[in-house]
Design a protein around this motif. Structure first.
Motif, PDB file in Angstrom:
ATOM      1  N   VAL B  55       0.889  -1.171   0.000  1.00  0.00           N
ATOM      2  CA  VAL B  55       0.000   0.000   0.000  1.00  0.00           C
ATOM      3  C   VAL B  55       0.922   1.214   0.000  1.00  0.00           C
ATOM      4  CG1 VAL B  55      -1.810   1.248   1.230  1.00  0.00           C
ATOM      5  CG2 VAL B  55      -1.814  -1.263   1.227  1.00  0.00           C
ATOM      6  N   LEU B  56       0.880   1.961  -1.089  1.00  0.00           N
ATOM      7  CA  LEU B  56       1.923   2.949  -1.366  1.00  0.00           C
ATOM      8  C   LEU B  56       1.375   4.368  -1.485  1.00  0.00           C
ATOM      9  CD1 LEU B  56       4.925   3.404  -2.430  1.00  0.00           C
ATOM     10  CD2 LEU B  56       4.039   2.878  -4.705  1.00  0.00           C
ATOM     11  N   ASP B  57       2.011   5.292  -0.750  1.00  0.00           N
ATOM     12  CA  ASP B  57       1.666   6.716  -0.866  1.00  0.00           C
ATOM     13  C   ASP B  57       2.374   7.277  -2.110  1.00  0.00           C
ATOM     14  OD1 ASP B  57       0.738   9.258  -0.220  1.00  0.00           O
ATOM     15  OD2 ASP B  57       2.373   9.683   1.172  1.00  0.00           O
ATOM     16  N   LEU B  58       1.914   8.406  -2.599  1.00  0.00           N
ATOM     17  CA  LEU B  58       2.577   8.984  -3.778  1.00  0.00           C
ATOM     18  C   LEU B  58       3.582  10.071  -3.409  1.00  0.00           C
ATOM     19  CD1 LEU B  58      -0.182   9.339  -6.533  1.00  0.00           C
ATOM     20  CD2 LEU B  58       1.574   7.591  -6.314  1.00  0.00           C
ATOM     21  N   LYS B  59       3.112  11.062  -2.662  1.00  0.00           N
ATOM     22  CA  LYS B  59       3.989  12.205  -2.361  1.00  0.00           C
ATOM     23  C   LYS B  59       4.788  11.921  -1.102  1.00  0.00           C
ATOM     24  CE  LYS B  59       2.873  15.818  -5.132  1.00  0.00           C
ATOM     25  NZ  LYS B  59       3.335  17.159  -5.437  1.00  0.00           N
ATOM     26  N   MET B  60       6.050  11.554  -1.334  1.00  0.00           N
ATOM     27  CA  MET B  60       6.924  11.282  -0.196  1.00  0.00           C
ATOM     28  C   MET B  60       8.251  11.958  -0.459  1.00  0.00           C
ATOM     29  SD  MET B  60       6.247   7.207   0.368  1.00  0.00           S
ATOM     30  CE  MET B  60       6.465   6.789  -1.353  1.00  0.00           C
ATOM     31  N   PRO B  61       9.013  12.232   0.592  1.00  0.00           N
ATOM     32  CA  PRO B  61      10.333  12.803   0.351  1.00  0.00           C
ATOM     33  C   PRO B  61      11.178  11.810  -0.448  1.00  0.00           C
ATOM     34  CG  PRO B  61       9.802  12.755   2.703  1.00  0.00           C
ATOM     35  CD  PRO B  61       8.725  12.010   2.002  1.00  0.00           C
ATOM     36  N   GLY B  62      12.018  12.298  -1.318  1.00  0.00           N
ATOM     37  CA  GLY B  62      12.836  11.400  -2.155  1.00  0.00           C
ATOM     38  C   GLY B  62      12.030  10.900  -3.333  1.00  0.00           C
ATOM     39  N   LEU B  63      12.061   9.597  -3.538  1.00  0.00           N
ATOM     40  CA  LEU B  63      11.373   9.013  -4.693  1.00  0.00           C
ATOM     41  C   LEU B  63       9.863   9.224  -4.630  1.00  0.00           C
ATOM     42  CD1 LEU B  63      12.916   5.459  -5.330  1.00  0.00           C
ATOM     43  CD2 LEU B  63      13.060   7.468  -6.795  1.00  0.00           C
ATOM     44  N   HIS B  64       9.296   9.667  -5.736  1.00  0.00           N
ATOM     45  CA  HIS B  64       7.837   9.798  -5.834  1.00  0.00           C
ATOM     46  C   HIS B  64       7.233   8.395  -5.933  1.00  0.00           C
ATOM     47  CE1 HIS B  64       3.938  10.735  -7.768  1.00  0.00           C
ATOM     48  NE2 HIS B  64       4.059  11.904  -7.165  1.00  0.00           N
ATOM     49  N   GLY B  65       6.018   8.238  -5.407  1.00  0.00           N
ATOM     50  CA  GLY B  65       5.358   6.934  -5.406  1.00  0.00           C
ATOM     51  C   GLY B  65       5.296   6.277  -6.778  1.00  0.00           C
ATOM     52  N   ILE B  66       5.089   7.095  -7.815  1.00  0.00           N
ATOM     53  CA  ILE B  66       4.987   6.532  -9.172  1.00  0.00           C
ATOM     54  C   ILE B  66       6.329   5.893  -9.573  1.00  0.00           C
ATOM     55  CG2 ILE B  66       4.777   7.192 -11.631  1.00  0.00           C
ATOM     56  CD1 ILE B  66       2.033   7.024 -10.313  1.00  0.00           C
ATOM     57  N   GLU B  67       7.428   6.541  -9.184  1.00  0.00           N
ATOM     58  CA  GLU B  67       8.759   5.983  -9.480  1.00  0.00           C
ATOM     59  C   GLU B  67       8.978   4.686  -8.696  1.00  0.00           C
ATOM     60  OE1 GLU B  67      10.795   6.818 -11.855  1.00  0.00           O
ATOM     61  OE2 GLU B  67       9.167   8.215 -12.324  1.00  0.00           O
ATOM     62  N   VAL B  68       8.498   4.695  -7.440  1.00  0.00           N
ATOM     63  CA  VAL B  68       8.640   3.492  -6.603  1.00  0.00           C
ATOM     64  C   VAL B  68       7.850   2.344  -7.237  1.00  0.00           C
ATOM     65  CG1 VAL B  68       8.303   2.520  -4.285  1.00  0.00           C
ATOM     66  CG2 VAL B  68       8.848   4.943  -4.543  1.00  0.00           C
ATOM     67  N   LEU B  69       6.638   2.650  -7.705  1.00  0.00           N
ATOM     68  CA  LEU B  69       5.804   1.626  -8.359  1.00  0.00           C
ATOM     69  C   LEU B  69       6.521   1.066  -9.588  1.00  0.00           C
ATOM     70  CD1 LEU B  69       3.121   0.115  -8.979  1.00  0.00           C
ATOM     71  CD2 LEU B  69       2.263   2.223 -10.002  1.00  0.00           C
ATOM     72  N   ARG B  70       7.109   1.970 -10.371  1.00  0.00           N
ATOM     73  CA  ARG B  70       7.823   1.530 -11.582  1.00  0.00           C
ATOM     74  C   ARG B  70       8.946   0.546 -11.216  1.00  0.00           C
ATOM     75  NH1 ARG B  70       7.530   4.895 -15.965  1.00  0.00           N
ATOM     76  NH2 ARG B  70       7.428   6.742 -14.644  1.00  0.00           N
TER      77      ARG B  70
END
Lengths: 225, 152
Positions: B55-70
């Motif tokens: 379960v992933l948030d999008l706006k976080m310090p560092g990597l954006h959630g979309i990048e993490v998902l990728r």
């Protein structure tokens, strides 16, 4: 300052305000989420330990459910607010006119309510998205709404209708109610401002028997990239 | 049959109070929950322990959630990812689904809805794994790979 520089400055200011509002509403959502989960956890724990012997349990549960319901109410408003703020991200975007109208009405609800004016919506659900400036459309609708509210007596209604016709989205604004005796005074925005917004949107406005219809073409507008 | 308690969930969110409280509520609903507080931590975590659902948030310090998902989908395409954000725009929603995200929820989400989505994501993962095994057993590794990666 040159006219172009002035325009650029205004656009940057608008984008900046939009950014601040969007960030602010994001923060509020996070705070509400924490309140929501904390209240939810207390509720879970109470439900887990519920027994007839425990005094006030029902009262606690009732209060926690009230917190949940207020959070939901606030959240719905913040969601509209967040969308409204993002409308200023860039001068042009592809958007659904109905969505833009819904968020404006939700955010102005208290304003219309205080004047005892009801906003009635008859929105055609399948109107196609248009490529234009939603922030300017908001301003135009606000100007026209304000004008009618200045003329209408309390307990009147303003109906907003949308429909698709001849390759354009039409927004009709229909006042329903009596104009007060003091009527005739002008409130809202100047004709020059309204015309300026319409021309930037590539649209037009027609007035007939107290009704107004904004025509927003689906095709190219003067502002289209 | 796998019990709810065996569904491994990783919560990724920089709002520490939020993520810890949510984790506690999910554990009370018999899910096995771990928490991390940014995208980098999430990527390091899944190298060691593989969750079923993130379960992933999008706006976080560092990597954006979309990048993490990728990155997650590159590293372990079978892990299901549910976006849970206070910010998400329609564009984010579209992008997340395009990258293979299972669902897109907005904060604060109803706890029962979130649990239902987690279970749904888990069972879809199981179903895909079984289909992939069936393809692999028939020697069709290409189709098995496509099923795992959710490719048409």
């Amino acid at each position: 300052m040159e006219e172009n520089e002035e325009r650029e400055l205004r656009a940057s200011q608008l984008a900046f305000i939009g950014k601040v509002l969007a960030t602010f509403s994001h923060e509020l959502k996070n705070h509400l989420a924490i309140i929501n989960e904390s209240a939810g956890l207390i509720l879970d724990l109470i439900e887990l330990e519920k027994s007839p012997a425990r005094e006030h349990t029902d009262q606690y549960v009732k209060s926690l459910r009230a917190i949940h319901s207020q959070i939901e109410r606030t959240l719905s408003l913040i969601t509209y607010f967040n969308r409204f703020s993002h409308r200023m991200d860039s001068p042009l975007s592809t958007f659904d006119v109905n969505d833009a109208m819904e968020e404006l009405f939700a955010l102005l609800h208290r304003f219309t309510n205080q004047r005892k004016i009801t906003i009635e919506k008859s929105l055609q659900r399948d109107v196609p998205a248009i490529h234009s400036d939603p922030a300017r459309l908001h301003l135009l609708l606000y100007c026209l709404m304000q004008e009618h509210m200045g003329r209408l007596a309390e307990n009147s209604t303003i109906e907003f209708r949308t429909r698709l016709s001849d390759n354009a989205v039409l927004i009709s604004i229909i006042p329903k109610g009596k104009e007060p005796l003091r009527g005739g005074e002008r409130s809202g925005c100047s004709d020059e401002l309204i015309q300026g917004i319409l021309s930037a949107l590539g649209g037009s406005l027609s007035r007939k028997e107290g009704e107004e219809t904004i025509r927003l073409p689906l095709g190219a507008s003067p502002m289209r990239e | 049959m796998k019990k709810k308690k065996d569904i491994k969930v990783l919560l990724v969110d920089d709002e520490v109070d939020f993520v810890n409280t949510l984790a506690q509520r999910l554990r009370m609903r018999e899910l096995l929950v771990d928490t991390v507080y940014d995208g980098e931590q999430a990527l390091s975590f899944i190298k060691k322990i593989e969750p079923d659902v993130i379960v992933l948030d999008l706006k976080m310090p560092g990597l954006h959630g979309i990048e993490v998902l990728r990155e997650i989908k590159k590293m372990s395409p079978h892990i299901q990812v549910i976006i849970l954000t206070g910010h998400g725009t329609e564009k984010d929603d579209e992008e997340a689904r395009k990258l293979g995200g299972f669902d897109f929820l907005r904060k604060p989400a109803d706890i029962d809805l979130l649990v239902a989505k987690i279970k749904e994501a888990f069972w879809e993962k199981v179903e895909r794994a079984m289909t992939a095994i069936a393809f692999a057993e028939e020697g069709d590794l290409e189709d098995a790979r496509k099923v795992i990666k959710k490719e048409e």
